[in-house]
Design an enzyme around this catalytic site. Structure first.
Site, PDB file in Angstrom:
ATOM      1  N   SER A  81      15.937  21.103 -16.317  1.00 45.34           N
ATOM      2  CA  SER A  81      14.790  21.958 -16.582  1.00 45.34           C
ATOM      3  C   SER A  81      15.285  23.253 -17.189  1.00 45.34           C
ATOM      4  O   SER A  81      16.356  23.736 -16.829  1.00 45.34           O
ATOM      5  CB  SER A  81      14.053  22.224 -15.273  1.00 45.34           C
ATOM      6  OG  SER A  81      13.304  23.416 -15.372  1.00 45.34           O
ATOM      7  N   GLU A 120      10.321   7.985 -16.942  1.00 50.70           N
ATOM      8  CA  GLU A 120       9.020   8.628 -17.176  1.00 50.70           C
ATOM      9  C   GLU A 120       8.522   8.375 -18.594  1.00 50.70           C
ATOM     10  O   GLU A 120       7.348   8.085 -18.813  1.00 50.70           O
ATOM     11  CB  GLU A 120       9.129  10.149 -16.969  1.00 50.70           C
ATOM     12  CG  GLU A 120       9.235  10.555 -15.516  1.00 50.70           C
ATOM     13  CD  GLU A 120       9.475  12.055 -15.409  1.00 50.70           C
ATOM     14  OE1 GLU A 120       8.514  12.772 -15.129  1.00 50.70           O
ATOM     15  OE2 GLU A 120      10.609  12.494 -15.605  1.00 50.70           O
ATOM     16  N   LYS A 128       0.227  -3.297 -39.950  1.00 50.24           N
ATOM     17  CA  LYS A 128       1.673  -3.074 -39.913  1.00 50.24           C
ATOM     18  C   LYS A 128       2.106  -1.920 -39.008  1.00 50.24           C
ATOM     19  O   LYS A 128       3.046  -2.059 -38.229  1.00 50.24           O
ATOM     20  CB  LYS A 128       2.197  -2.876 -41.334  1.00 50.24           C
ATOM     21  CG  LYS A 128       2.381  -4.217 -42.047  1.00 50.24           C
ATOM     22  CD  LYS A 128       2.692  -4.062 -43.499  1.00 50.24           C
ATOM     23  CE  LYS A 128       1.628  -4.513 -44.458  1.00 50.24           C
ATOM     24  NZ  LYS A 128       0.419  -5.157 -44.025  1.00 50.24           N
ATOM     25  N   LYS A 163      17.127  21.196 -11.138  1.00 50.43           N
ATOM     26  CA  LYS A 163      16.425  19.957 -11.461  1.00 50.43           C
ATOM     27  C   LYS A 163      17.264  18.927 -12.196  1.00 50.43           C
ATOM     28  O   LYS A 163      18.065  19.250 -13.049  1.00 50.43           O
ATOM     29  CB  LYS A 163      15.201  20.283 -12.333  1.00 50.43           C
ATOM     30  CG  LYS A 163      14.151  21.104 -11.611  1.00 50.43           C
ATOM     31  CD  LYS A 163      13.305  20.227 -10.731  1.00 50.43           C
ATOM     32  CE  LYS A 163      12.321  19.498 -11.608  1.00 50.43           C
ATOM     33  NZ  LYS A 163      11.257  18.889 -10.842  1.00 50.43           N
ATOM     34  N   HIS A 167       0.827  -1.222   0.000  1.00 52.47           N
ATOM     35  CA  HIS A 167       0.000   0.000   0.000  1.00 52.47           C
ATOM     36  C   HIS A 167       0.859   1.270   0.000  1.00 52.47           C
ATOM     37  O   HIS A 167       0.420   2.307   0.496  1.00 52.47           O
ATOM     38  CB  HIS A 167      -0.961   0.033   1.196  1.00 52.47           C
ATOM     39  CG  HIS A 167      -1.685  -1.251   1.424  1.00 52.47           C
ATOM     40  ND1 HIS A 167      -2.891  -1.551   0.823  1.00 52.47           N
ATOM     41  CD2 HIS A 167      -1.341  -2.349   2.147  1.00 52.47           C
ATOM     42  CE1 HIS A 167      -3.274  -2.769   1.201  1.00 52.47           C
ATOM     43  NE2 HIS A 167      -2.356  -3.275   1.999  1.00 52.47           N
TER      44      HIS A 167
HETATM   45  N1  ARG Z   1      -0.290  -4.063 -49.036  1.00 52.58           N
HETATM   46  C1  ARG Z   1      -1.129  -5.167 -48.732  1.00 52.58           C
HETATM   47  C2  ARG Z   1      -1.163  -5.415 -47.210  1.00 52.58           C
HETATM   48  O1  ARG Z   1      -0.326  -4.889 -46.564  1.00 52.58           O
HETATM   49  C3  ARG Z   1      -0.641  -6.393 -49.400  1.00 52.58           C
HETATM   50  C4  ARG Z   1      -1.709  -7.380 -49.739  1.00 52.58           C
HETATM   51  C5  ARG Z   1      -2.660  -6.763 -50.671  1.00 52.58           C
HETATM   52  N2  ARG Z   1      -3.541  -7.695 -51.267  1.00 52.58           N
HETATM   53  C6  ARG Z   1      -4.592  -7.269 -51.975  1.00 52.58           C
HETATM   54  N3  ARG Z   1      -5.306  -8.178 -52.526  1.00 52.58           N
HETATM   55  N4  ARG Z   1      -4.888  -6.017 -52.078  1.00 52.58           N
HETATM   56  O2  ARG Z   1      -1.978  -6.120 -46.679  1.00 52.58           O
END
Ligand code: ARG
Length: 464
Positions: free
Chosen positions: A287, A300, A335, A293, A166
């Site tokens: 700072s 952080e 991605k 500081k 605590h």
């Molecule tokens: N740039 C696409 C992706 O990252 C690749 C696959 C695309 N396939 C398609 N049928 N448009 O997913």
């Protein structure tokens, strides 16, 4: 590496055959992924080289054709790394940018590379190859941080600080024990990554667009060439599955959660109010207005960056939610959260691994803090139990002694024997051995306890 944006003619597209008008310029940019997926170039090329070799093995490409493809792809890697590759939005993604350049370089043979595959299985393969490599890099940074923690634990195996529950002083512990608690969290993190890697390391290539292909492909051979443990079992699942990425970001979220907890303690411990430890100047900043500081920016920032990794996890879960089989363009959104997770995690681990071995402790402050909260009260109760008093009664006796200590401003170890005996006449002068901080920590000498001997035993195990 520059990205050029131009309105295209339908005839320029690798898929332009059935179209009667050019893609809208904004749509072209909006749907393109090349600005971020160019990062996959090496893995895309590795996948293509293996695919070409497989096509040769099953008699679809000649050795000369595969030779030309390999030479062309090797040149493309060189061009990219020398900054001589012009990325094209018009060519949408990494796969088509590379394929188009290959055809420029080696002519008609370049157009044969895409036989028996699709960008759908290609991109899934690229991400898995890339992520496998990143998991290995992250695992190495985790190990480096663990070594740093073990080093500090060994050095500070006997150093005492108050342990908290605590955030109130609870019982004295050793600094080494605290470092090894962090180490144990990372042991689990490492195992989770290795487990996740098993499901990353499966080859989707050969699934083609979604249903497989009419060519007599040898997927086991491609898997072997690329170092995958095996090929996937269902083509629909292979092109649509992103579980492995979600699993990875979950594991990454747990690691960031741990780093964030470490960060919080480092921030507290470096404050003037605690003053338990010092971070080297090179990991802190000042700072612009307050000359005195020295701010613990690294912890952080790591604490703050934890939020983006959690966000990436929710992004990817939500991207996948409700998607019908098989590949959908939604998947292109996988991605950026994945890349950001890896960058954030690698950076945070690196900062911690670099910093931790150089943390120094302020023993006197930690001792003072441990003396202030009656941290050996449990030891006094345990001592009374040793004198045959039931634990609940001992708890009551010590509670009374603590109340007296609060009133008089004395720690239990600072009271005289006569004072202590007012609360129980079974107390003898040997009581002072258990009331010292050292006595308290060394008495917890069993597997998992805070005694220096136990810390050093686990340190030795960790080193081996
Ligand atoms: N740039 C696409 C992706 O990252 C690749 C696959 C695309 N396939 C398609 N049928 N448009 O997913």
């Amino acid at each position: 590496m520059s990205t050029i944006e131009k309105n295209s003619n339908e005839a320029d597209k690798l898929w332009g055959g059935r179209f009667t008008e050019s893609t809208d310029a904004f749509v072209e940019a909006f749907t393109a992924s090349i600005t971020f997926d160019k990062r996959l170039y090496k893995h895309d090329i590795a996948g293509s080289k293996a695919h070409a070799k497989m096509l040769q093995k099953v008699g679809i490409l000649t050795p000369q054709e595969v030779d030309d493809i390999h030479t062309g792809l090797d040149e493309i890697i060189e061009d990219i790394e020398a900054g001589n590759f012009e990325w094209s939005i018009q060519l949408e993604d990494i796969h088509m940018n590379i394929e188009a350049r290959l055809t420029d370089k080696i002519g008609i043979t370049g157009k044969k590379l895409h036989t028996g595959r699709s960008r759908n299985d290609q991109v899934a393969t690229d991400i898995r190859l890339w992520l496998r490599e990143q998991i290995d890099l992250i695992s190495a940074e985790l190990k480096r941080l663990q070594s740093g923690l073990v080093e500090v634990a060994e050095r500070e195996a006997e150093t005492i600080l108050p342990g908290f529950t605590h955030l109130q002083v609870a019982q004295p512990i050793t600094f080494g024990h605290h470092m090894m608690a962090w180490y144990e969290m990372l042991v689990r993190d490492f195992e989770r990554l290795q487990d996740c890697r098993k499901r990353v390391n499966i080859l989707p290539l050969g699934a083609a667009a979604l249903a497989g292909t009419t060519y007599p492909i040898d997927r086991d051979y491609t898997a072997e060439l690329l170092g995958f443990d095996c090929a996937s079992n269902n083509s629909l699942d292979s092109v649509s599955d992103r579980d492995f990425a979600i699993e990875f970001i979950s594991a990454a979220s747990l690691i960031m959660m741990h780093l964030s907890r470490f960060s919080e303690e480092l921030v507290l411990w470096t404050s003037a109010q605690f003053n338990f430890i010092n971070l080297p100047d090179r990991f802190c900043t000042g700072s612009s207005i307050m000359p005195q500081k020295k701010n613990p920016d690294v912890p952080e920032l790591v604490r703050g960056k934890t939020g983006r990794v959690y966000g990436n996890l929710i992004s990817l879960l939500t991207i996948m939610k409700s998607q019908p089989l098989a590949y959908n363009k939604d998947n292109q959104e996988d991605k950026e959260p994945l890349f950001d997770t890896v960058d954030t995690l690698l950076g945070s681990l690196r900062a911690f691994a670099d910093m931790m071995p150089h943390v120094t402790t302020n023993e006197e402050s930690m001792r003072q803090a441990a003396m202030q909260g009656f941290s050996t009260a449990t030891d006094l109760a345990d001592y009374l139990v040793g004198k045959d008093m039931p634990f609940r009664d001992a708890h009551e006796v010590v509670g009374n002694a603590v109340a007296y200590g609060v009133e008089t401003g004395k720690d239990l170890s600072e009271m005289t024997l006569e004072e202590l005996q007012k609360f129980s006449d079974v107390i003898g002068k040997e009581v002072f051995e258990v009331l010292t901080l050292e006595g308290s920590v060394s008495a917890r000498n069993h597997l998992g306890g805070t005694a220096p001997a136990q810390v050093l035993a686990r340190v030795a195990e960790a080193k081996s």
